[in-house]
Design an enzyme around this catalytic site. Structure first.
Site: not given
Ligand SMILES: *Cc1c(COP(=O)(O)O)cnc(C)c1O
Length: 410
Positions: A206
Site C-alpha cells: 500500500k
Molecule cells: C488491501 C485492501 C484491503 C485489505 O487490507 P489489509 O490491511 O490487507 O487487511 C481492503 N480493501 C481494499 C480495497 C484493499 O485494496
C-alpha cells in the site's frame, strides 16, 4: 536477489527471471529506509514488542496528519480487522443489508459476513471505477443498514450524493480507504469526511506500510471507544483506568467477546517513519503517473482518470484499460509484458466472478456490466517510489513495443 523484501508482495513472487539481460521488474515493492530499520531495532531492544508506546505515538502522529478536530485514530492489525470492527461498532448484524461495490477486494465483503449481515453488490462507474450512487439508490431496501465505499486506486468517490442518500435513508457510511492515503475530496482528506468510519491499510504494497496493519478513523467518541475495546478482547481498559485507579495492576474487566486485532509496536515502528515520508511518496507517485500519462496517451488504451482540480489522488494503482481498439487482449498484453520482464497486476477480479460470492448470492455478471467490462480490460502497471526513471522507461518501452508492433500487424 535485491533484498529479502522482494520475496513476496501480494502473493507475487519476485522472479529473478532474466529477460533481455535485465532482472524482472516486480509489480510493487515497499520503500523502507534506515529510519524504519533503526526504529524496529530500538523496539526490539526496548523489550516492548506488542501494543505499547510506539502504537500510541503512531496513532497520535496519524491524528496530527489528518489535522481534524475530535478525530480518533485506532491502530489495528489490518484494514480487514478495522472494517470488521467498524461494522461491529455500528451494530450491523444478522438480517441487515450492506451495500458495496462488486469491483473491490474480497475483504470489503467478507467483513459483512463476519457480523452475519448480507452483502448487496452493486456496479461501479466506468470513468472512475468507483461505486455508482445511482446503483446504491436502486439497491436500498428496508433492511439496508450501511454502505461501504471503496476509493479505487486512491481516487475519491463522489461522496456528496452518497452522503445525501445516507441522510435520506438513515444509512451508515464506512469508507474502505485502503487505497486512499493521502486522498482528498473537495479539498478535505479522506478520513475527515462525514462518514461514520474510514479505514486505511498498511499492507506491504500500500502507499505506506507497517508490514501488516490498518488504522480505523472516526470522529464519533462512542464508536471509537467501542473499537478500542473490541480490538483487544473486549477488555474495557478506559473504564478500568478511569474508575479503578486504586485497583491493583493485574485487574481488568471483559465486557464483550472481543477480538485480537491490536497492532504490535514493531509494526508501529515502521508506521511512524513511513507516515513522515507519505507526502513525499505521494508527490513522487503523482509525477510518475503523469510521466505514464504523457508517454502512453497516443496508444490504443484508456488512461486512468485524474483527480478533480485541486484534489489529491493517492495513485496507489495506475490502472490502464486494454480495450476493444487494442490489437491484442488484456490477457495477451499481460503475457507480453511478462515476457519482457515487467510485472503487472489486475485490480480487481470483481466479487461477482468469485465462486463463493457468485454462488452464495446468486450473482450474475449481466447485473454488473461496467465491472465486467473493466475487469476484462484492466491492467495495473508498476508504480512505486523505489522504481527508477529507467525502470519506468522500461515499462513505457515495453507497453509501446507491444501495442505498436501489434498495430503494424493488424
Ligand atoms: C488491501 C485492501 C484491503 C485489505 O487490507 P489489509 O490491511 O490487507 O487487511 C481492503 N480493501 C481494499 C480495497 C484493499 O485494496
Amino acid at each position: 536477489m535485491k533484498n529479502s523484501l522482494d520475496v513476496c508482495v501480494q502473493g507475487q513472487p519476485a522472479h529473478d527471471k532474466p529477460s533481455m539481460n535485465k532482472p524482472f521488474l516486480p509489480y510493487a515493492l515497499p520503500e523502507l529506509g534506515e529510519e524504519e530499520i533503526a526504529e524496529v531495532v530500538d523496539t526490539l531492544r526496548s523489550g516492548w514488542l506488542s501494543t505499547g508506546p510506539r502504537v500510541k505515538r503512531f496513532e497520535a502522529d496519524f491524528a496530527a496528519y489528518l489535522k481534524h478536530a475530535g478525530i480518533h485514530c485506532l491502530a489495528v492489525s489490518s484494514a480487514t480487522a478495522g472494517l470488521h470492527l467498524a461494522l461491529e461498532a455500528l451494530g450491523v448484524g444478522p438480517g441487515d443489508e450492506v451495500i458495496l461495490p462488486s469491483y473491490t477486494f474480497t475483504a470489503t465483503a467478507e467483513v459483512v459476513r463476519y457480523v452475519g449481515a448480507i452483502p448487496v453488490f452493486v456496479d461501479v462507474l466506468e470513468k472512475t471505477f468507483n461505486i455508482s450512487p445511482d446503483a446504491i439508490d436502486a439497491a436500498i431496501t428496508q433492511k439496508t443498514k450501511a454502505v461501504i465505499v471503496v476509493h479505487f486506486a486512491g481516487l475519491s468517490c463522489d461522496m456528496a450524493p452518497i452522503f445525501a442518500l445516507a441522510k435520506k435513508n438513515n444509512l451508515k457510511i464506512v469508507e474502505d480507504a485502503a487505497h486512499a492515503l493521502p486522498t482528498t475530496y473537495q479539498g478535505r482528506l479522506v478520513g475527515t469526511l462525514e462518514s461514520d468510519f474510514a479505514v486505511f491499510s498498511f499492507y506491504a504494497n500500500k502507499t505506506m506500510t507497517t508490514g501488516e496493519g490498518g488504522m480505523v478513523v472516526t470522529t464519533n467518541s462512542e464508536l471509537a471507544a467501542r473499537v478500542k475495546t473490541m480490538r483487544l478482547h473486549g477488555i474495557n481498559r478506559d473504564a478500568f483506568d478511569r474508575y479503578t485507579a486504586s485497583a491493583p495492576a493485574w485487574f481488568y474487566e471483559v465486557i464483550a467477546a472481543g477480538f485480537k486485532y491490536n497492532m504490535p509496536d514493531m509494526a508501529a515502528a515502521l508506521g511512524i517513519h513511513q507516515l513522515k515520508k507519505l507526502d513525499g511518496f505521494q508527490k513522487m507517485r503523482e509525477e510518475m503517473a503523469q510521466v505514464y500519462d504523457a508517454a502512453l496517451q497516443d496508444l490504443p488504451l484508456t488512461l486512468p482518470s485524474a483527480a478533480l482540480a485541486g484534489d489529491i489522488h493517492a495513485r496507489h494503482v495506475y490502472a490502464i484499460r486494454i480495450g476493444r481498439n487494442a490489437p491484442l487482449t488484456r490477457d495477451a498484453f499481460i503475457a507480453e509484458l511478462s515476457k519482457r520482464g515487467i510485472g503487472t497486476s489486475v485490480h480487481f477480479i470483481p466479487l461477482h466472478r468469485h465462486p463463493y460470492w457468485r454462488n452464495t448470492y446468486s450473482l450474475n455478471e449481466r447485473d454488473f456490466p461496467v465491472s465486467q467490462t473493466l475487469y476484462e480490460e484492466e491492467v495495473s502497471l508498476p508504480l512505486y517510489t523505489k522504481m527508477t526513471s529507467e525502470d519506468q522507461e522500461r515499462v513505457i518501452d515495453a507497453v509501446r513495443a507491444v501495442l505498436e508492433f501489434r498495430r503494424e500487424l493488424a
